[in-house]
Design a protein around this motif. Sequence first.
Motif, short mmCIF file in Angstrom:
data_model
loop_
_atom_site.label_atom_id
_atom_site.label_comp_id
_atom_site.label_asym_id
_atom_site.label_seq_id
_atom_site.Cartn_x
_atom_site.Cartn_y
_atom_site.Cartn_z
N ASN A 112 5.99 3.00 -2.96
CA ASN A 112 4.34 3.86 -3.64
C ASN A 112 3.96 3.21 -4.44
O ASN A 112 3.85 3.86 -5.43
N TYR A 113 5.51 3.26 -5.61
CA TYR A 113 5.44 3.46 -6.92
C TYR A 113 5.34 1.72 -7.36
O TYR A 113 5.07 1.34 -7.96
N LEU A 114 7.28 2.44 -7.35
CA LEU A 114 8.04 1.17 -7.62
C LEU A 114 8.05 -0.20 -7.55
O LEU A 114 7.84 -1.05 -8.19
N GLU B 54 15.38 10.82 0.83
CA GLU B 54 13.76 10.37 1.56
C GLU B 54 12.64 10.45 -0.25
O GLU B 54 11.44 9.23 0.22
N ASN B 55 12.71 10.93 -0.97
CA ASN B 55 11.48 11.66 -2.22
C ASN B 55 12.40 10.06 -2.83
O ASN B 55 11.32 9.20 -3.32
N GLU B 56 13.39 9.77 -2.74
CA GLU B 56 13.42 8.16 -3.73
C GLU B 56 13.07 7.07 -2.74
O GLU B 56 11.97 5.96 -3.63
N ILE B 57 13.09 6.95 -1.53
CA ILE B 57 12.42 6.09 -0.44
C ILE B 57 11.02 6.58 -0.68
O ILE B 57 10.00 4.86 -1.09
N LYS C 202 2.16 8.18 -5.95
CA LYS C 202 1.03 8.05 -6.02
C LYS C 202 0.04 8.71 -7.10
O LYS C 202 -1.08 7.19 -7.94
N ARG C 203 0.23 9.11 -7.64
CA ARG C 203 -0.49 10.33 -8.82
C ARG C 203 0.29 9.57 -10.58
O ARG C 203 -0.63 8.58 -11.32
N VAL D 289 0.56 -1.71 0.03
CA VAL D 289 -0.41 0.07 0.08
C VAL D 289 0.56 1.17 0.06
O VAL D 289 0.79 1.81 -0.63
N GLY D 290 1.62 1.53 0.33
CA GLY D 290 2.71 2.53 0.52
C GLY D 290 2.98 3.31 2.30
O GLY D 290 2.52 2.90 2.94
N SER D 291 3.27 4.53 2.16
CA SER D 291 3.88 5.20 3.33
C SER D 291 3.86 6.59 2.60
O SER D 291 4.15 7.11 1.45
N GLY D 292 3.24 7.49 3.76
CA GLY D 292 2.84 8.91 3.44
C GLY D 292 3.25 9.55 4.67
O GLY D 292 4.18 10.87 4.70
#
Length: 166
Positions: free
Chosen positions: A24-26, A16-19, A69-70, A1-4
């Motif tokens: 959340n996508y890759l 942080e952006n890469e993680i 997520k987009r 599902v991911g993490s926000g």
Amino acid sequence: VGSGSGTKGLMSTSSENEILLKTNYLDVVRTFKNLLPLVKKEMGSSLIFIGSIAQEINVKAPISYSYAKRALNNFAMAQALELAPEKISVNLINPGHILTKGGTWEKKMEHNKIEFEEFISKNIPVGRIGQVQEVADLVFAYSNQEFSNYLTGVRINLDGGTSISF
């Protein structure tokens, strides 16, 4: 599902952006690609991605979470078109603020219950935070074999009205 979880705005680091992009996508795309051969064996399968309303509105989530997520939304809709001829439905649920064990909202509630309740009253029209079971129930309904073959490419925001109140 991911993490926000993460730093908001321009203060976020590249790592942080890469993680957040990876989580959340890759990772979701990689899992999808690995499972697709199994899904294709079963006619009438249903795939449901879990996105976030953060991909569409500013809920003050980390920007890298929102764009990941987009990207997931766009990927899911592309797969809905690609897999429709094979009778595989692909849909997407975009939850809003959901209370999860050990998650961001549980921590905020424990840290400052008054601030937590004020946030809910100002930002969630139904006046409460969502529950994990509500997401699970919607996943189950979307995957119902009675109509799942025709229900494809659908995105639903499960957010207590948050996305329509902005």
